[in-house]
Every structure is written in structure tokens, then in C-alpha cells.
Design a protein around this motif. Structure first.
Motif, PDB file in Angstrom:
ATOM      1  N   UNK A 128     -25.257  76.398 -21.210  1.00 40.33           N
ATOM      2  CA  UNK A 128     -26.316  76.139 -20.240  1.00 40.33           C
ATOM      3  C   UNK A 128     -26.892  74.725 -20.350  1.00 40.33           C
ATOM      4  N   UNK A 129     -26.657  74.037 -21.465  1.00 45.41           N
ATOM      5  CA  UNK A 129     -27.188  72.680 -21.609  1.00 45.41           C
ATOM      6  C   UNK A 129     -26.528  71.705 -20.633  1.00 45.41           C
ATOM      7  N   UNK A 130     -25.275  71.914 -20.330  1.00 47.10           N
ATOM      8  CA  UNK A 130     -24.567  70.999 -19.443  1.00 47.10           C
ATOM      9  C   UNK A 130     -24.321  71.594 -18.077  1.00 47.10           C
ATOM     10  N   UNK A 131     -25.254  72.409 -17.602  1.00 45.30           N
ATOM     11  CA  UNK A 131     -25.063  73.108 -16.333  1.00 45.30           C
ATOM     12  C   UNK A 131     -26.111  72.648 -15.325  1.00 45.30           C
ATOM     13  N   UNK A 132     -25.957  71.437 -14.756  1.00 43.17           N
ATOM     14  CA  UNK A 132     -26.949  70.982 -13.779  1.00 43.17           C
ATOM     15  C   UNK A 132     -26.674  71.595 -12.408  1.00 43.17           C
ATOM     16  N   UNK A 133     -27.687  71.529 -11.567  1.00 43.40           N
ATOM     17  CA  UNK A 133     -27.488  71.961 -10.192  1.00 43.40           C
ATOM     18  C   UNK A 133     -26.783  70.844  -9.433  1.00 43.40           C
ATOM     19  N   UNK A 134     -25.654  71.154  -8.858  1.00 44.96           N
ATOM     20  CA  UNK A 134     -24.836  70.144  -8.205  1.00 44.96           C
ATOM     21  C   UNK A 134     -25.153  69.977  -6.733  1.00 44.96           C
ATOM     22  N   UNK A 135     -25.920  70.877  -6.178  1.00 41.46           N
ATOM     23  CA  UNK A 135     -26.244  70.787  -4.770  1.00 41.46           C
ATOM     24  C   UNK A 135     -25.995  72.103  -4.077  1.00 41.46           C
ATOM     25  N   UNK A 136     -26.172  72.077  -2.780  1.00 39.30           N
ATOM     26  CA  UNK A 136     -25.999  73.287  -1.989  1.00 39.30           C
ATOM     27  C   UNK A 136     -24.781  73.111  -1.103  1.00 39.30           C
ATOM     28  N   UNK A 137     -23.859  74.047  -1.185  1.00 42.29           N
ATOM     29  CA  UNK A 137     -22.644  73.997  -0.403  1.00 42.29           C
ATOM     30  C   UNK A 137     -22.494  75.304   0.357  1.00 42.29           C
ATOM     31  N   UNK A 138     -22.226  75.206   1.637  1.00 47.58           N
ATOM     32  CA  UNK A 138     -22.083  76.393   2.469  1.00 47.58           C
ATOM     33  C   UNK A 138     -20.730  77.043   2.233  1.00 47.58           C
ATOM     34  N   UNK A 139     -20.703  78.277   1.794  1.00 45.55           N
ATOM     35  CA  UNK A 139     -19.411  78.909   1.549  1.00 45.55           C
ATOM     36  C   UNK A 139     -18.696  79.313   2.830  1.00 45.55           C
ATOM     37  N   UNK A 140     -19.389  79.397   3.947  1.00 47.10           N
ATOM     38  CA  UNK A 140     -18.779  79.846   5.195  1.00 47.10           C
ATOM     39  C   UNK A 140     -18.488  78.699   6.166  1.00 47.10           C
ATOM     40  N   UNK A 141     -18.709  77.467   5.756  1.00 50.02           N
ATOM     41  CA  UNK A 141     -18.569  76.334   6.660  1.00 50.02           C
ATOM     42  C   UNK A 141     -17.104  75.957   6.860  1.00 50.02           C
ATOM     43  N   UNK A 142     -16.724  75.789   8.136  1.00 52.76           N
ATOM     44  CA  UNK A 142     -15.379  75.368   8.492  1.00 52.76           C
ATOM     45  C   UNK A 142     -15.296  73.866   8.726  1.00 52.76           C
ATOM     46  N   UNK A 143     -16.422  73.178   8.739  1.00 47.87           N
ATOM     47  CA  UNK A 143     -16.427  71.749   9.046  1.00 47.87           C
ATOM     48  C   UNK A 143     -15.674  70.905   8.020  1.00 47.87           C
ATOM     49  N   UNK A 144     -15.757  71.191   6.715  1.00 42.78           N
ATOM     50  CA  UNK A 144     -14.971  70.368   5.775  1.00 42.78           C
ATOM     51  C   UNK A 144     -13.462  70.504   5.991  1.00 42.78           C
ATOM     52  N   UNK A 145     -13.013  71.674   6.401  1.00 45.13           N
ATOM     53  CA  UNK A 145     -11.584  71.868   6.651  1.00 45.13           C
ATOM     54  C   UNK A 145     -11.155  71.062   7.879  1.00 45.13           C
ATOM     55  N   UNK A 146     -11.987  71.077   8.906  1.00 42.69           N
ATOM     56  CA  UNK A 146     -11.675  70.272  10.094  1.00 42.69           C
ATOM     57  C   UNK A 146     -11.712  68.777   9.784  1.00 42.69           C
ATOM     58  N   UNK A 147     -12.644  68.356   8.942  1.00 40.08           N
ATOM     59  CA  UNK A 147     -12.724  66.950   8.570  1.00 40.08           C
ATOM     60  C   UNK A 147     -11.508  66.526   7.753  1.00 40.08           C
ATOM     61  N   UNK A 148     -11.059  67.379   6.849  1.00 47.19           N
ATOM     62  CA  UNK A 148      -9.846  67.078   6.089  1.00 47.19           C
ATOM     63  C   UNK A 148      -8.627  67.047   7.002  1.00 47.19           C
ATOM     64  N   UNK A 149      -8.584  67.946   7.974  1.00 44.41           N
ATOM     65  CA  UNK A 149      -7.481  67.931   8.932  1.00 44.41           C
ATOM     66  C   UNK A 149      -7.468  66.673   9.774  1.00 44.41           C
ATOM     67  N   UNK A 150      -8.639  66.187  10.126  1.00 49.19           N
ATOM     68  CA  UNK A 150      -8.686  64.946  10.901  1.00 49.19           C
ATOM     69  C   UNK A 150      -8.266  63.747  10.053  1.00 49.19           C
ATOM     70  N   UNK A 151      -8.592  63.766   8.759  1.00 51.19           N
ATOM     71  CA  UNK A 151      -8.131  62.686   7.877  1.00 51.19           C
ATOM     72  C   UNK A 151      -6.612  62.732   7.730  1.00 51.19           C
ATOM     73  N   UNK A 152      -6.058  63.933   7.610  1.00 48.51           N
ATOM     74  CA  UNK A 152      -4.602  64.068   7.534  1.00 48.51           C
ATOM     75  C   UNK A 152      -3.952  63.604   8.839  1.00 48.51           C
ATOM     76  N   UNK A 153      -4.564  63.932   9.958  1.00 46.97           N
ATOM     77  CA  UNK A 153      -4.044  63.505  11.250  1.00 46.97           C
ATOM     78  C   UNK A 153      -4.133  61.982  11.401  1.00 46.97           C
ATOM     79  N   UNK A 154      -5.188  61.386  10.835  1.00 52.17           N
ATOM     80  CA  UNK A 154      -5.330  59.935  10.870  1.00 52.17           C
ATOM     81  C   UNK A 154      -4.194  59.263  10.100  1.00 52.17           C
ATOM     82  N   UNK A 155      -3.895  59.749   8.900  1.00 44.91           N
ATOM     83  CA  UNK A 155      -2.802  59.169   8.128  1.00 44.91           C
ATOM     84  C   UNK A 155      -1.449  59.447   8.777  1.00 44.91           C
TER      85      UNK A 155
END
Length: 140
Positions: free
Chosen positions: A78-105
Motif C-alpha cells: 500500500x505504500x506505493x499505491x497512489x491514485x492514478x486517476x479516473x478512467x472510464x471502463x465503458x468508454x469507446x473513445x480511446x479505441x476509436x482514437x487508437x484506430x484513427x492513429x493507426x489509420x493515420x499511419x
């Protein structure tokens, strides 16, 4: 982190020695007697990358003012367990953003006109990911 910095310094010295040995070996070659540039630059840049990483880790360790919890033997999990932030487990936007980066390359490799589509999808995905909590069911 100190151990990582030392390992990278050792690796940088190793790559430096191997680079010098590679240059000498290629110069002593009886057939050509010239420097083989691809291997020389590859090994030299590996040395440079290792030195950069070692310097960064050393400076970061010094700036943090001591040992990290994962470096101490008496630390708890627990000493090295900081809060890293809030991430939406149901969000599809990161997948679409990664797909657009792949499409760009892909557009850079195949046809430049695909890049225009990728940039459009990327902008829409980035805006959607940024503002996903301002609309719909999860609006605040």
C-alpha cells in the motif's frame, strides 16, 4: 530507481565499448578496411539512449528526495499505491482514437488521402473522449 540508473549506466558503457570494438574490427577487415556505418550508428545510438535513460532516472531519483517504496525492503504494498486517476471502463473513445492513429499511419504508408479521414476521425474521437461526461447519462 537507483539500481535502474546504475544498470543503464553499465549498459551505456557496454554499448560504448562495443561500438569502439565494432569500428576497430571493421577497420581491420582485410577485404574492405572501411567503417560499416549502419552497425556503428546503431550501437552508438543504443549507447546514447542508455545514457539518456540513466541520466533521467538518476535525476528523477535525486529530485524525489530518497528511495521509492518499491526500492525499500521493508515497504508494504500500500505504500506505493497512489491514485492514478479516473478512467472510464465503458468508454469507446480511446479505441476509436487508437484506430484513427493507426489509420493515420496507414495513410502515410499507403495513400496520403487516407490521412485526411484519419485526422477527422481523430479530432471527433478526441473531442468525444474529452467531453464524454458532459453529455448523456453521465453528465455532471
Amino acid at each position: 530507481m537507483r539500481a535502474n540508473a546504475r544498470l543503464f549506466w553499465i549498459l551505456a558503457v557496454f554499448f560504448g565499448l562495443v561500438t569502439v570494438l565494432y569500428i576497430v574490427w571493421s577497420l581491420l577487415d582485410f577485404n574492405h578496411g572501411t567503417v560499416e556505418w549502419a552497425g556503428t550508428f546503431g550501437l552508438g545510438l543504443s549507447m546514447l539512449l542508455s545514457a539518456f535513460l540513466a541520466f533521467y532516472l538518476g535525476r528523477t531519483h535525486a529530485a524525489q528526495g530518497g528511495e521509492l517504496p518499491e526500492d525499500r525492503l521493508d515497504a508494504n504494498i500500500d505504500d506505493g499505491d497512489p491514485e492514478l486517476g479516473f478512467f472510464s471502463p465503458w468508454s469507446w473513445w480511446p479505441i476509436l482514437l487508437a484506430g484513427s492513429a493507426a489509420l493515420l499511419f496507414l495513410g502515410l504508408a499507403v495513400g496520403f488521402w487516407i490521412c485526411f479521414i484519419a485526422v477527422g476521425v481523430g479530432v471527433i474521437s478526441l473531442i468525444g473522449w474529452t467531453y464524454e461526461y458532459y453529455r448523456g447519462l453521465f453528465a455532471r
